[in-house]
Scaffold this active site. Structure first.
Site, PDB file in Angstrom:
ATOM      1  N   ASP A  28      27.649  41.264  55.140  1.00 18.70           N
ATOM      2  CA  ASP A  28      26.769  42.400  54.277  1.00 18.70           C
ATOM      3  C   ASP A  28      27.708  43.292  53.530  1.00 18.70           C
ATOM      4  OD1 ASP A  28      24.971  41.256  55.672  1.00 18.70           O
ATOM      5  OD2 ASP A  28      24.246  42.714  56.874  1.00 18.70           O
ATOM      6  N   ASP A  70      21.933  40.478  53.039  1.00 16.31           N
ATOM      7  CA  ASP A  70      20.617  40.535  53.017  1.00 16.31           C
ATOM      8  C   ASP A  70      20.258  40.166  51.466  1.00 16.31           C
ATOM      9  OD1 ASP A  70      20.077  41.622  55.384  1.00 16.31           O
ATOM     10  OD2 ASP A  70      19.640  43.514  54.850  1.00 16.31           O
ATOM     11  N   LYS A 114      20.117  35.845  53.948  1.00 17.86           N
ATOM     12  CA  LYS A 114      19.144  36.070  55.067  1.00 17.86           C
ATOM     13  C   LYS A 114      18.081  37.152  54.434  1.00 17.86           C
ATOM     14  CE  LYS A 114      22.711  39.262  56.907  1.00 17.86           C
ATOM     15  NZ  LYS A 114      22.027  40.566  57.084  1.00 17.86           N
ATOM     16  N   CYS A 153      22.722  44.387  62.878  1.00 16.23           N
ATOM     17  CA  CYS A 153      22.983  43.073  62.260  1.00 16.23           C
ATOM     18  C   CYS A 153      24.464  42.655  62.961  1.00 16.23           C
ATOM     19  CB  CYS A 153      22.962  43.034  60.843  1.00 16.23           C
ATOM     20  SG  CYS A 153      23.274  41.332  60.196  1.00 16.23           S
TER      21      CYS A 153
HETATM   22 ZN    ZN Z   1      17.949  44.273  55.083  1.00 16.34          ZN
END
Ligand code: ZN
Length: 210
Positions: A28, A70, A114, A153
């Protein structure tokens, strides 16, 4: 949070060295999680040079590099507007969803999206994504993880990686958690060790300095 060499040595007997059965997982590294973004982690940009060092090392050796992101639809269930817990972030195609421009990302890097379904959020990078399959394709047995843990996460990704029997190494000098105090951060990393993760620094991995 950088842990001292001594504190690492006391918790880790053997730090695996990366080889052709290893993969580097970038979690991320998107604008919305860096300062200026909607879910920003303070000073997250300070780890970028270290991240680039890891990327260069894996890239030069031809070892796989995967980046999670994300990648939410505009009506994603995690957003306030949908009664979710978070502000809008990482909306598909937006600037906030792009990887930070100071990262030196290799051509051929695999991107794993994701949170793409409006009604589902993935708390781990393995959930609702193709990550496990891709790692199987690469023949990966050891996963080196770095990146941003704005939410749970990163921690849940480590938990899943350990559960799936990957040797899981957390590159602590290339992780930002957003936790306020060093004590919180130490607890965070200790939790990762309890799950079965191994903590490491660039100097433990024999990575050439630029
Ligand atoms: Zn998110």
């Amino acid at each position: 949070m950088k842990l001292s060499k001594d504190s690492l040595a006391s918790r880790n007997n053997a730090i695996p060295q990366p080889d052709r059965h290893s993969a580097l997982l970038l979690v991320d590294l998107q604008n919305d999680f860096f300062p200026g973004g909607t879910l920003s982690i303070p000073e997250a940009e300070v780890i970028i040079p270290t991240i680039n060092r890891y990327i260069r090392h894996f890239s030069r050796n031809g070892w796989p590099i995967l980046a999670t992101r994300d990648w939410h639809p505009p009506n994603h269930c995690s957003f306030h507007e949908q009664q979710g817990p978070q502000p809008n972030h990482c909306v598909q195609g937006s600037r906030g969803a792009q990887f930070h421009s100071e990262l030196v990302l290799p051509p051929g890097m695999m991107v794993i999206s994701k949170g793409t379904h409006p009604k589902k959020d993935s708390s781990s990078c393995f959930e609702e994504s193709s990550l496990e399959e891709r790692l199987e394709d690469f023949g990966t047995n050891t996963l080196f993880i770095l990146g941003l843990g704005a939410s749970e996460c990163l921690k849940k990704t480590v938990a899943d990686a350990c559960r799936l029997k990957f040797k899981t190494v957390i590159l602590t000098d290339a992780v930002k958690t957003g936790l306020q105090t060093p004590a919180h951060s130490t607890d965070y990393f200790q939790d990762l060790v309890k799950m079965g993760g191994v903590l490491s620094l660039a100097e433990d991995l024999d990575i050439p300095t630029p």
